[in-house]
Design an enzyme around this catalytic site. Sequence first.
Site, short mmCIF file in Angstrom:
data_model
loop_
_atom_site.label_atom_id
_atom_site.label_comp_id
_atom_site.label_asym_id
_atom_site.label_seq_id
_atom_site.Cartn_x
_atom_site.Cartn_y
_atom_site.Cartn_z
N GLU A 73 39.29 -35.26 -66.37
CA GLU A 73 40.39 -34.29 -66.31
C GLU A 73 41.72 -34.92 -65.91
O GLU A 73 42.78 -34.50 -66.33
CB GLU A 73 40.03 -33.15 -65.36
N ASP A 83 36.43 -31.05 -64.92
CA ASP A 83 35.85 -30.16 -63.91
C ASP A 83 34.99 -29.09 -64.57
O ASP A 83 35.35 -28.54 -65.61
CB ASP A 83 36.96 -29.47 -63.10
N TYR A 135 33.67 -29.16 -55.10
CA TYR A 135 34.64 -28.48 -55.93
C TYR A 135 35.13 -27.19 -55.26
O TYR A 135 34.34 -26.31 -54.95
CB TYR A 135 34.00 -28.16 -57.29
#
Length: 683
Positions: free
Chosen positions: A9, A107, A315
């Site tokens: 990402e 992600d 996360y």
Amino acid sequence: MAITVMVGEKPKVASRLAQALGNYSVESNRGVKNYVLEKNGDKIIIAPAVGHIFNLEDQSDSWDYPVFDVEWAPTFETSDSADYMKKYYNNLRDQLEKADEYINACDYDLEGSVIGSNVIKHLTGASNERIKRMKFSTLTSSDLEEAYDNLESFDEGMTEAGLTRHILDFYYGINVSRALMKAVRDNDRYKTLSTGRVQGPALAMLAEKEREIMAFEPDPYWEIFLRNSEFDAKLERDGENRLWEEEAAEQIYSTVEGEDETIVSDVDTRNYKHKVPVPFNLTDLQSEASSQFNINPKQTQAIAQTLYENGLISYPRTESQKLPAKLGYENLLKKLKNQKNYEDLVKKVLGKDEIYPKQGGKEDDAHPAIYPTGEQPGNLSKKERKVYDLIVKRFFAVFGKAAQRQSVTMTLEVLGYEFKAKSKITLERNWFDLYDPYVRVEEAELPELEEGQRLDVDEFEKVEKETKPPRRYSQSGIVSELEKRNLGTKATRAQIVDRLYNRDYIENDPIEVTKLGLSIVSVLQKHCSEVVSEDLTRDFEEKMQNIRDGENSKDEVLSKAEKNLGKVLKAFKEKQKEIGSELVETIDAERNRKRKLGPCDKCEEEGRENGILQIIKTQNGRFVGCTNYPDCENTYPLPNNGTINSSDKECETCGKPMIFVERKNNRDYSMCVDPDCPSKDDW
Ligand SMILES: [Zn+2]
Ligand SMILES: [Zn+2]
């Protein structure tokens, strides 16, 4: 040798992926670092994206609405501020060209699915079968390795849901924002206005609160206190402290006033448990960081994202309040023990008979609750350190036992009137010890007294108070409320609130809705209520979940939205000018308010009425003049740079109005309007 290109990402994430997967070499192309390594006889190239390399673009060439013809286009081509993305775009194209297979390692959420699949599909046209998806919740080497060993097939549901969300948001955002601006323009004004699929309902919620507050009229009430050298007690009748009639209050007060003694008629002691908190999801973290450190939700989200990218926490954009056992609690705790300041706390947790965390009610199908990975933090900024510590301590706390608390209510009698004194204390701290210094409980002790005991009274007091208006939302409060009402997503809520500030719809924290904000809501509610309705937004959120689960198709949802919105916009357009005039009234009033500085000193001196100093703009520049011109010729010069508004304050030195100067890339400041004011002697 087959070549696989893996898309990360961000550049930092690409480098972490490389570190996790083995011996790699760095190959730079167009100023971008790619990481090359071999795995099971295949060549892997890890190439970074920088967020959304592709963006939606309006395909029509007029600045009109409705617009439903949108396409994905390279972001650097559509946005002036995205020029830096060009080299990443070109590099990705160069790398992807060489590939036989692709891995989306962005992600694991809707955004990541959109970022990765857009890059791969638009640059190669690859079919779903050739794209794999990597699923991970932390950027630690062990998790990334495991994710690589268990690659999943293309995440069609998530990708389609993500694409749908982007297009829906674009439909709503661009069309209604354009409609509003055109309405204003029809009335010969210009102002940047916007609304959105979630932004509209969010502003409507805030406006509703603002109207409640505006309509609120306080009611007076009275309370009677009994004061003693050690504590205060309050008169209570039928479970109520407030007396609504002044006469009644005065009567009771004058009856007891002369008494200097009271009898303890009852001591009610209750033990209760103070529950263990649940693991953090993003909203809970945002709200705790706001109350503990006064860090706003958007900042907290950015800090958590950095901690995640550094491999320190899992996360953060998660809704889950659960920590599944497969995370290996003991292993994480042991790793955290290596940090000196946590050593003792970890020992406490590990010393328990059973090491199992309290679980909350909310779930998230992509990620667990936020937890520390146990990796050693390097250099953290002050705020990062605070948020990290909060996350670690919360992780410890969820393994704790409920705290034991005690509340005591003591009833004191005076001539048949009952006064109550209350206290709360902690008997066993348990999880409090694991969460210090973030435990927020009231601790107030009462002396140990028994029923029938006599006590001295120092004084009685009658206090007049008034009922308070409903409380305003704080920034973190509105983010929590949006979550509760299932509006927006964990990733976007804080940004939406931020945008409302940028558009001058709201100000301050706790949040106040400006006149402009209120009038946008009332115009939208009157002319296209669907756009600010929570139901519609929520309905789309559900549809998005259905797309994820494969029950609805993207085209189905989009064509329904197009039909709905088309109807609404058509009706809006017919009344565009009229709607605009409503908005313009507020815009002008707000501009006027900001232009008027305060009473004119010269007019006051010379006895003229209604002289107001105001900012006057001419072709030759700007200055301050008086509304009594030409009778009053008072003027003051203004600085050439920056935006100047009234500061609603007067100078402490000379009493003349102050102005507020905002400068781009520079500090804002307030100053006295008079250049000769002694307050400027040091300038
Ligand atoms: Zn004047
Ligand atoms: Zn002054």
